[in-house]
Design an enzyme around this catalytic site. Sequence first.
Site, PDB file in Angstrom:
ATOM      1  CG  ASP A  12      -1.657  -1.632   1.261  1.00  9.61           C
ATOM      2  OD1 ASP A  12      -2.087  -0.870  -0.061  1.00  9.61           O
ATOM      3  OD2 ASP A  12      -2.233  -1.714   2.133  1.00  9.61           O
ATOM      4  CG  HIS A  42      -0.994  -2.774  -6.885  1.00  9.73           C
ATOM      5  ND1 HIS A  42      -0.095  -3.049  -8.204  1.00  9.73           N
ATOM      6  CD2 HIS A  42      -0.967  -2.884  -6.188  1.00  9.73           C
ATOM      7  CE1 HIS A  42       0.506  -3.891  -7.024  1.00  9.73           C
ATOM      8  NE2 HIS A  42       0.040  -3.582  -6.264  1.00  9.73           N
TER       9      HIS A  42
END
Length: 422
Positions: A12, A42
């Site tokens: 992340d 993503h």
Amino acid sequence: MFAAFVDLGFGDAGKGKFVDAWVRRRGAHTVVRFNGGAQAGHNVVLPDGRHHTFSQWGAASFVPGVATVLAAPVVVHPGALLQEAQALIARGLTDPWQRLFIDGRCRVTTPFLQAAGRLRERARGAAAHGSCGVGFGETVALSLQQPALGLHWADLAQPARALARLRDQQAWLREAWPEPPDAAAQADWQALHEVALAERWLVQAHEAWRLAPARSADFMASQLARPGHVAFEGAQGVLLDEDHGFHPHTTWSRVTPTAAVDVLRDLGLTPRLHRYGIVRSYLTRHGTGPLPTVDPALDSLPEPHNPEDGWQGPFRRGHPDALLLRHAARACGALDGLLVGHLDAVPVGLRWCHAYRDAPALPQLAPEALTAWLQAAQPLYEPGLLSRDALLARLHEASGAALAGWSDGPTHRDVRWLDPGE
């Protein structure tokens, strides 16, 4: 130019944005997914407000003409492919399937492996390892323990043979789980007993294969060898790597740039691979596992695209940590550049962890012993709060990599590049 982009944390960190920005800057023609599977998330936000969480397509797919290659280590989730394609089309892409190339050797997750993975995680109870619930780890484990029961993308070309293998897979997993671990696992346990599920799933999986048929290694090599630039988009984070992460809270995947090098070698290609490490201005972790600098005071930092519901569990935030960054950078080898995101968070009040109590570096311990040690580690911070310049200097020093770029906003236009453009 070939470049690999890997997350130096627990995931992340912003791989999607930086890959999208780099592809646009370089005019790259292909994004290669070289590890992981459909558990990847993503995020890419466009200046016009469109947003997509890329799972199996490359994060630069909003750029017209850019292809996605799923290399052989990737685990493919056919149903999720169909859903993601619909989402991309709804966001303006007219040709996502024409730009997706899947190596026929890619392993395929099935509803039985997804159910078994969730059963296994529930059975661990308070000792849960952490899971996204999409069957990635279970698929890899099956390929190692019972390879004759696994499916590969090329197998979907022959539905009758694939169906026979699916039924064998279901029967084997059913024997492995004679009863559900708890009442909440009943639906997953029943999936291992549902007679018609294999046929229904295979219809869907074959449709995905029809839209993106299996490609040979020679085809993949020719795609990557085209003149121009290629981005290798890593999944998850180096601190979750199966070799360098903190067991048992790790992925069944190799996350470092070495995995991208291995894909190139497998295809008979030997270009110089540039290695970029990506970090947030602060650490994050989705779900269980050690995060020594975790600080609830940082929960005010917004996280619009990482929900806390579902299998991954709570999203935690921590101050930047020199020890973990050094560990991740060493695992990657020499980095060509460091990319730093979320610099807009610096005014919130970030502190720099330079050591743990009585430990200036991570000790040399067996993997699970190191995890237990980290769970109890007490961070020591430098005095005062970090300025932007001080944070960038500390990140450079700890990673050993020159700053190649940074961002303080959500889109590719918010990325500022410091390395040469050619």
